[in-house]
Design an enzyme around this catalytic site. Structure first.
Site, PDB file in Angstrom:
ATOM      1  N   ASP A 116     -22.290 -19.038 -27.949  1.00  0.00           N
ATOM      2  CA  ASP A 116     -22.555 -18.714 -26.548  1.00  0.00           C
ATOM      3  C   ASP A 116     -22.002 -17.313 -26.256  1.00  0.00           C
ATOM      4  OD1 ASP A 116     -23.115 -20.642 -23.795  1.00  0.00           O
ATOM      5  OD2 ASP A 116     -22.211 -18.665 -23.521  1.00  0.00           O
ATOM      6  N   HIS A 126     -40.073 -25.158 -27.913  1.00  0.00           N
ATOM      7  CA  HIS A 126     -39.655 -25.081 -26.511  1.00  0.00           C
ATOM      8  C   HIS A 126     -39.845 -26.401 -25.768  1.00  0.00           C
ATOM      9  CE1 HIS A 126     -38.753 -23.115 -22.676  1.00  0.00           C
ATOM     10  NE2 HIS A 126     -39.610 -23.996 -22.171  1.00  0.00           N
ATOM     11  N   HIS A 169     -34.439 -23.878 -21.413  1.00  0.00           N
ATOM     12  CA  HIS A 169     -34.832 -24.292 -22.775  1.00  0.00           C
ATOM     13  C   HIS A 169     -33.729 -25.253 -23.195  1.00  0.00           C
ATOM     14  CE1 HIS A 169     -36.450 -23.117 -27.003  1.00  0.00           C
ATOM     15  NE2 HIS A 169     -35.530 -24.056 -27.202  1.00  0.00           N
ATOM     16  N   HIS A 229     -30.767 -27.221 -24.395  1.00  0.00           N
ATOM     17  CA  HIS A 229     -29.662 -26.814 -25.263  1.00  0.00           C
ATOM     18  C   HIS A 229     -28.489 -27.757 -25.079  1.00  0.00           C
ATOM     19  CE1 HIS A 229     -29.522 -24.537 -21.483  1.00  0.00           C
ATOM     20  NE2 HIS A 229     -28.203 -24.568 -21.572  1.00  0.00           N
TER      21      HIS A 229
HETATM   22  P1  AMP Z   1     -26.651 -23.513 -19.107  1.00  0.00           P
HETATM   23  O1  AMP Z   1     -25.921 -22.856 -17.945  1.00  0.00           O
HETATM   24  O2  AMP Z   1     -26.207 -24.902 -19.412  1.00  0.00           O
HETATM   25  O3  AMP Z   1     -28.152 -23.388 -18.947  1.00  0.00           O
HETATM   26  O4  AMP Z   1     -26.236 -22.700 -20.400  1.00  0.00           O
HETATM   27  C1  AMP Z   1     -26.813 -21.490 -20.763  1.00  0.00           C
HETATM   28  C2  AMP Z   1     -25.822 -20.807 -21.635  1.00  0.00           C
HETATM   29  O5  AMP Z   1     -26.489 -19.753 -22.299  1.00  0.00           O
HETATM   30  C3  AMP Z   1     -24.647 -20.181 -20.878  1.00  0.00           C
HETATM   31  O6  AMP Z   1     -23.432 -20.760 -21.326  1.00  0.00           O
HETATM   32  C4  AMP Z   1     -24.747 -18.690 -21.228  1.00  0.00           C
HETATM   33  O7  AMP Z   1     -23.496 -18.099 -21.432  1.00  0.00           O
HETATM   34  C5  AMP Z   1     -25.558 -18.738 -22.508  1.00  0.00           C
HETATM   35  N1  AMP Z   1     -26.318 -17.530 -22.789  1.00  0.00           N
HETATM   36  C6  AMP Z   1     -27.103 -16.832 -21.943  1.00  0.00           C
HETATM   37  N2  AMP Z   1     -27.679 -15.782 -22.581  1.00  0.00           N
HETATM   38  C7  AMP Z   1     -27.230 -15.839 -23.869  1.00  0.00           C
HETATM   39  C8  AMP Z   1     -27.453 -15.035 -25.022  1.00  0.00           C
HETATM   40  N3  AMP Z   1     -28.254 -13.960 -25.007  1.00  0.00           N
HETATM   41  N4  AMP Z   1     -26.826 -15.390 -26.179  1.00  0.00           N
HETATM   42  C9  AMP Z   1     -26.003 -16.440 -26.202  1.00  0.00           C
HETATM   43  N5  AMP Z   1     -25.765 -17.259 -25.157  1.00  0.00           N
HETATM   44  C10 AMP Z   1     -26.366 -16.955 -24.002  1.00  0.00           C
END
Ligand code: AMP
Length: 113
Positions: free
Chosen positions: A30, A46, A97, A99
């Site tokens: 992250d 996706h 997406h 996760h």
């Molecule tokens: P959520 O808020 O559960 O949708 O989690 C999305 C996560 O993606 C957050 O913890 C962000 O810090 C992480 N995130 C966003 N952009 C990126 C990126 N380019 N690379 C790695 N993590 C990311």
């Protein structure tokens, strides 16, 4: 999905720090870690969230779940870890997406929300 951030990460169009990959799953660190270890596990195909998985192949979901303990072991999370999948606005899902967050490397808070 053309404009999906995580689809772009899977395709290598946006850089990421990969920690695990197989035919179905991609996992990476992250960008804004909330624990000493904070890894995101995503299906390569996706789907926006768990809420949208009715027609999503079981194999894709199962591979994500099966990857989690493999990654946890690889990351040395011997004391345990937390798995979170934010789903929708009340849960503050920011990337549409599916996760799974793997959080560990410290004693986690007792309360989850
Ligand atoms: P959520 O808020 O559960 O949708 O989690 C999305 C996560 O993606 C957050 O913890 C962000 O810090 C992480 N995130 C966003 N952009 C990126 C990126 N380019 N690379 C790695 N993590 C990311």
């Amino acid at each position: 999905m053309e404009n999906c951030l995580f689809c772009k990460i899977v395709k290598g169009e946006i850089p990421s720090t990969k920690v695990y990959e197989n035919e179905y799953v991609y996992a990476f660190r992250d960008i804004s870690p909330q624990a000493p270890t904070h890894v995101l596990v995503i299906p390569k195909e996706h789907v926006s969230s768990l809420d949208d998985t009715e027609a999503f192949p079981d194999r894709n979901l199962a591979e994500c779940l099966r990857a989690i303990p493999v990654i946890a072991k690889q990351e040395g999370l011997t004391g345990g870890y937390r798995v979170v999948s934010n789903c929708g606005p009340d849960a503050c899902q920011s990337v549409p997406h599916l996760h799974f967050h793997i959080l560990g490397g410290t004693q986690m808070a007792d309360r989850m929300a």
